[in-house]
Design a protein around this motif. Structure first.
Motif, PDB file in Angstrom:
ATOM      1  N   ILE A 126      24.532  47.280  38.873  1.00 52.44           N
ATOM      2  CA  ILE A 126      24.911  46.195  39.776  1.00 52.44           C
ATOM      3  C   ILE A 126      24.620  46.599  41.217  1.00 52.44           C
ATOM      4  O   ILE A 126      24.891  47.736  41.620  1.00 52.44           O
ATOM      5  N   LEU A 127      24.097  45.685  41.993  1.00 56.23           N
ATOM      6  CA  LEU A 127      23.863  45.930  43.406  1.00 56.23           C
ATOM      7  C   LEU A 127      25.160  45.757  44.195  1.00 56.23           C
ATOM      8  O   LEU A 127      25.860  44.754  44.046  1.00 56.23           O
ATOM      9  N   VAL A 128      25.475  46.737  45.021  1.00 61.43           N
ATOM     10  CA  VAL A 128      26.586  46.624  45.963  1.00 61.43           C
ATOM     11  C   VAL A 128      26.005  46.281  47.326  1.00 61.43           C
ATOM     12  O   VAL A 128      25.168  47.020  47.854  1.00 61.43           O
ATOM     13  N   ARG A 129      26.415  45.165  47.879  1.00 62.04           N
ATOM     14  CA  ARG A 129      25.890  44.709  49.166  1.00 62.04           C
ATOM     15  C   ARG A 129      27.046  44.175  49.998  1.00 62.04           C
ATOM     16  O   ARG A 129      27.844  43.363  49.516  1.00 62.04           O
ATOM     17  N   ASN A 130      27.124  44.630  51.244  1.00 60.44           N
ATOM     18  CA  ASN A 130      28.183  44.189  52.158  1.00 60.44           C
ATOM     19  C   ASN A 130      29.577  44.374  51.547  1.00 60.44           C
ATOM     20  O   ASN A 130      30.473  43.539  51.709  1.00 60.44           O
ATOM     21  N   GLY A 131      29.747  45.466  50.832  1.00 64.34           N
ATOM     22  CA  GLY A 131      31.049  45.773  50.267  1.00 64.34           C
ATOM     23  C   GLY A 131      31.440  44.927  49.075  1.00 64.34           C
ATOM     24  O   GLY A 131      32.623  44.834  48.736  1.00 64.34           O
ATOM     25  N   THR A 132      30.454  44.325  48.400  1.00 65.93           N
ATOM     26  CA  THR A 132      30.724  43.459  47.255  1.00 65.93           C
ATOM     27  C   THR A 132      29.767  43.811  46.113  1.00 65.93           C
ATOM     28  O   THR A 132      28.590  44.069  46.338  1.00 65.93           O
ATOM     29  N   ALA A 133      30.283  43.811  44.894  1.00 67.63           N
ATOM     30  CA  ALA A 133      29.437  43.984  43.703  1.00 67.63           C
ATOM     31  C   ALA A 133      28.839  42.625  43.361  1.00 67.63           C
ATOM     32  O   ALA A 133      29.556  41.688  42.981  1.00 67.63           O
ATOM     33  N   MET A 134      27.525  42.507  43.503  1.00 69.58           N
ATOM     34  CA  MET A 134      26.854  41.227  43.356  1.00 69.58           C
ATOM     35  C   MET A 134      26.861  40.740  41.897  1.00 69.58           C
ATOM     36  O   MET A 134      26.607  41.508  40.973  1.00 69.58           O
ATOM     37  N   ALA A 135      27.150  39.444  41.731  1.00 69.78           N
ATOM     38  CA  ALA A 135      27.125  38.794  40.408  1.00 69.78           C
ATOM     39  C   ALA A 135      27.937  39.581  39.382  1.00 69.78           C
ATOM     40  O   ALA A 135      27.547  39.717  38.225  1.00 69.78           O
ATOM     41  N   LEU A 136      29.078  40.080  39.796  1.00 66.50           N
ATOM     42  CA  LEU A 136      29.876  40.954  38.937  1.00 66.50           C
ATOM     43  C   LEU A 136      30.255  40.278  37.621  1.00 66.50           C
ATOM     44  O   LEU A 136      30.176  40.898  36.557  1.00 66.50           O
ATOM     45  N   GLU A 137      30.667  39.010  37.667  1.00 66.84           N
ATOM     46  CA  GLU A 137      31.126  38.357  36.441  1.00 66.84           C
ATOM     47  C   GLU A 137      29.997  38.173  35.431  1.00 66.84           C
ATOM     48  O   GLU A 137      30.213  38.261  34.219  1.00 66.84           O
ATOM     49  N   PHE A 138      28.773  37.928  35.919  1.00 71.94           N
ATOM     50  CA  PHE A 138      27.616  37.886  35.015  1.00 71.94           C
ATOM     51  C   PHE A 138      27.478  39.223  34.293  1.00 71.94           C
ATOM     52  O   PHE A 138      27.276  39.291  33.083  1.00 71.94           O
ATOM     53  N   HIS A 139      27.572  40.307  35.049  1.00 75.10           N
ATOM     54  CA  HIS A 139      27.383  41.645  34.478  1.00 75.10           C
ATOM     55  C   HIS A 139      28.502  41.996  33.496  1.00 75.10           C
ATOM     56  O   HIS A 139      28.250  42.593  32.440  1.00 75.10           O
ATOM     57  N   LEU A 140      29.731  41.648  33.842  1.00 73.87           N
ATOM     58  CA  LEU A 140      30.839  41.940  32.946  1.00 73.87           C
ATOM     59  C   LEU A 140      30.705  41.161  31.637  1.00 73.87           C
ATOM     60  O   LEU A 140      30.997  41.688  30.550  1.00 73.87           O
ATOM     61  N   ALA A 141      30.260  39.910  31.725  1.00 73.29           N
ATOM     62  CA  ALA A 141      30.061  39.112  30.516  1.00 73.29           C
ATOM     63  C   ALA A 141      28.985  39.734  29.635  1.00 73.29           C
ATOM     64  O   ALA A 141      29.116  39.782  28.410  1.00 73.29           O
ATOM     65  N   ARG A 142      27.918  40.242  30.263  1.00 71.50           N
ATOM     66  CA  ARG A 142      26.852  40.866  29.471  1.00 71.50           C
ATOM     67  C   ARG A 142      27.304  42.207  28.902  1.00 71.50           C
ATOM     68  O   ARG A 142      26.921  42.579  27.784  1.00 71.50           O
ATOM     69  N   LEU A 143      28.126  42.947  29.657  1.00 68.11           N
ATOM     70  CA  LEU A 143      28.673  44.198  29.140  1.00 68.11           C
ATOM     71  C   LEU A 143      29.481  43.936  27.871  1.00 68.11           C
ATOM     72  O   LEU A 143      29.342  44.658  26.869  1.00 68.11           O
ATOM     73  N   ARG A 144      30.313  42.913  27.903  1.00 68.50           N
ATOM     74  CA  ARG A 144      31.117  42.588  26.722  1.00 68.50           C
ATOM     75  C   ARG A 144      30.221  42.177  25.557  1.00 68.50           C
ATOM     76  O   ARG A 144      30.447  42.604  24.413  1.00 68.50           O
ATOM     77  N   ARG A 145      29.196  41.384  25.834  1.00 68.58           N
ATOM     78  CA  ARG A 145      28.301  40.944  24.764  1.00 68.58           C
ATOM     79  C   ARG A 145      27.554  42.129  24.157  1.00 68.58           C
ATOM     80  O   ARG A 145      27.398  42.226  22.942  1.00 68.58           O
ATOM     81  N   SER A 146      27.093  43.050  24.999  1.00 67.05           N
ATOM     82  CA  SER A 146      26.407  44.237  24.499  1.00 67.05           C
ATOM     83  C   SER A 146      27.357  45.100  23.666  1.00 67.05           C
ATOM     84  O   SER A 146      26.974  45.630  22.615  1.00 67.05           O
ATOM     85  N   ALA A 147      28.598  45.255  24.127  1.00 65.67           N
ATOM     86  CA  ALA A 147      29.585  46.043  23.394  1.00 65.67           C
ATOM     87  C   ALA A 147      29.859  45.433  22.026  1.00 65.67           C
ATOM     88  O   ALA A 147      29.995  46.149  21.019  1.00 65.67           O
ATOM     89  N   GLN A 148      29.917  44.113  21.955  1.00 64.08           N
ATOM     90  CA  GLN A 148      30.128  43.440  20.677  1.00 64.08           C
ATOM     91  C   GLN A 148      28.953  43.691  19.732  1.00 64.08           C
ATOM     92  O   GLN A 148      29.156  43.905  18.530  1.00 64.08           O
ATOM     93  N   ALA A 149      27.739  43.687  20.267  1.00 64.21           N
ATOM     94  CA  ALA A 149      26.562  43.927  19.435  1.00 64.21           C
ATOM     95  C   ALA A 149      26.590  45.320  18.827  1.00 64.21           C
ATOM     96  O   ALA A 149      26.120  45.530  17.699  1.00 64.21           O
TER      97      ALA A 149
END
Length: 301
Positions: free
Chosen positions: A38-61
Motif C-alpha cells: 500500500i502507498l502511504v501518502r500525506n500520512g494516509t494509507a491509500m485505498a486501504l479498504e480495497f487492500h484489506l478486502a483483497r487481503l481477506r479474499r486472498s486469505a480465504q483462498a
C-alpha cells in the motif's frame, strides 16, 4: 520517521532490523501466506479498504484464519502515524500460516499444534525506480506465462486470483527482462491473451475507453485499476473488463501498468517498439491519483 517502521498485529512496535520470523515459518519455507502493498501518502494509507478486502479474499483462498480486519486497521494506523507525512512510504501487510506444524510431523512444546499465524505491518521508503517510472514510463517486454486463461477456473488451487507470498516466478521474469534491456514485463497466456505484469495490472486506453483483462482470465484484481475505473467512469470514460490479445497492445493509444506504489507507469516501449505519449496521458495519471486518494474506498471483491 525512522528508516523503517514495523508493527505486529498486537499493536506493538518492533525493531525492523532485528529478527522477527521463526526459522520454520511456513511463509518463509513455502511461501504459504498472503500480502498487500500500500502507498502511504500525506500520512494516509491509500485505498486501504480495497487492500484489506483483497487481503481477506486472498486469505480465504489459502484457507488461512480470518485475518480480523479491525486489528489490521489499528496496526496500519500506528505504523502510518509513526512513519509521518513528510514523504511517501511503501506499506506491506504480511500474513502467513505461521510455524510449521504438519499433521504427521513430531510434536513438541516448541511448536504448538494450532500454530498462530504470522502477521505484521512494515513501512519502508519507496524504491528509487518509482519516481522514474512515473515520470518517464517503462520499457516493457512481453513474456509467456505458460498458462491458459482457463486455468484459474479449471484449477482454483493454483490461486491465480490471490496475492500470495509465492513471487519467485514474477521476480525471475523481471530479472530476465532487465538482462534483455527492458524494465518490466507483460505476461501473456498460451492463447496470446494479455494477463498482467509481475507486480501490476495492465490497462490500455483506446479513444475514450479504458480496458483491462477480466479476473476470470487468471489475473489478480487490481486495487489501483479499480480505483481508476471508479473515477474515470464519472469523468466520461467507458471502462471495460475485456480479454485482450497481445496484438491489441499495438493497436491502442497507450498502455499502462498500474500498481499500488508506482501508480501509473506508461509503457514507452514494448518489445522494442517505441510508443509515444498520447495527448490525454496526463489526464489518465491525474485520474489514477484521484482514484487512490478518494476517501472511504471499499472494495467489493
Amino acid at each position: 520517521m525512522g528508516e523503517r517502521v514495523l508493527v505486529t498485529l498486537d499493536g506493538a512496535f518492533a525493531d525492523a532490523n532485528a529478527p522477527l520470523l521463526y526459522a520454520d515459518d511456513i511463509g518463509a519455507l513455502r511461501g504459504d501466506g498472503v500480502f498487500e502493498t500500500i502507498l502511504v501518502r500525506n500520512g494516509t494509507a491509500m485505498a486501504l479498504e480495497f487492500h484489506l478486502a483483497r487481503l481477506r479474499r486472498s486469505a480465504q483462498a489459502l484457507e488461512l484464519p480470518d485475518p480480523g480486519l479491525t486489528k489490521w486497521r489499528s496496526a496500519v494506523k500506528l505504523a502510518v502515524k509513526e512513519w509521518g507525512a513528510d514523504e511517501e512510504g511503501m506499506l506491506r501487510l504480511v500474513y502467513s500460516r505461521g510455524r510449521d506444524a504438519e499433521f504427521d510431523a513430531p510434536r513438541s512444546e516448541l511448536v504448538p499444534e494450532d500454530p498462530k499465524p504470522t502477521a505484521y505491518v512494515l513501512v519502508s521508503p519507496v524504491p528509487e525506480r518509482v519516481a522514474t517510472a512515473r515520470a518517464e514510463g517503462v520499457k516493457v517486454m512481453s513474456l509467456a506465462r505458460g498458462i491458459s486463461i482457463d486455468l484459474a477456473q479449471a484449477a482454483p488451487w493454483q490461486l491465480l486470483g490471490a496475492k500470495t507470498l509465492s513471487y519467485a516466478t514474477n521476480m525471475a521474469a523481471l530479472r530476465f527482462a532487465r538482462r534483455m534491456g527492458a524494465e518490466d514485463v507483460i505476461f501473456h497466456s498460451t492463447e496470446h491473451r494479455v494477463l498482467e505484469g509481475p507486480r501490476s495490472t495492465v490497462v490500455i486506453a483506446r479513444d475514450k475507453q479504458l480496458i483491462t483483462p477480466p479476473a476470470k482470465n487468471g489475473v489478480l484484481p487490481g486495487v489501483t485499476q479499480r480505483s481508476l475505473f471508479a473515477v474515470a467512469e464519472k469523468a466520461g470514460w467507458e471502462c471495460k473488463y475485456q480479454s485482450l490479445f497481445t496484438a491489441d497492445l499495438f493497436d491502442c493509444d497507450s498502455i499502462w501498468l498500474l500498481s499500488s506504489i508506482t501508480l501509473a507507469a506508461r509503457v514507452n516501449q514494448l518489445d522494442g517498439v517505441r510508443m509515444s505519449a498520447p495527448d490525454n496521458a496526463q489526464e489518465i495519471i491525474d485520474l489514477v491519483d484521484q482514484g487512490i486518494e478518494r476517501p472511504g474506498a471499499i472494495g467489493d471483491w
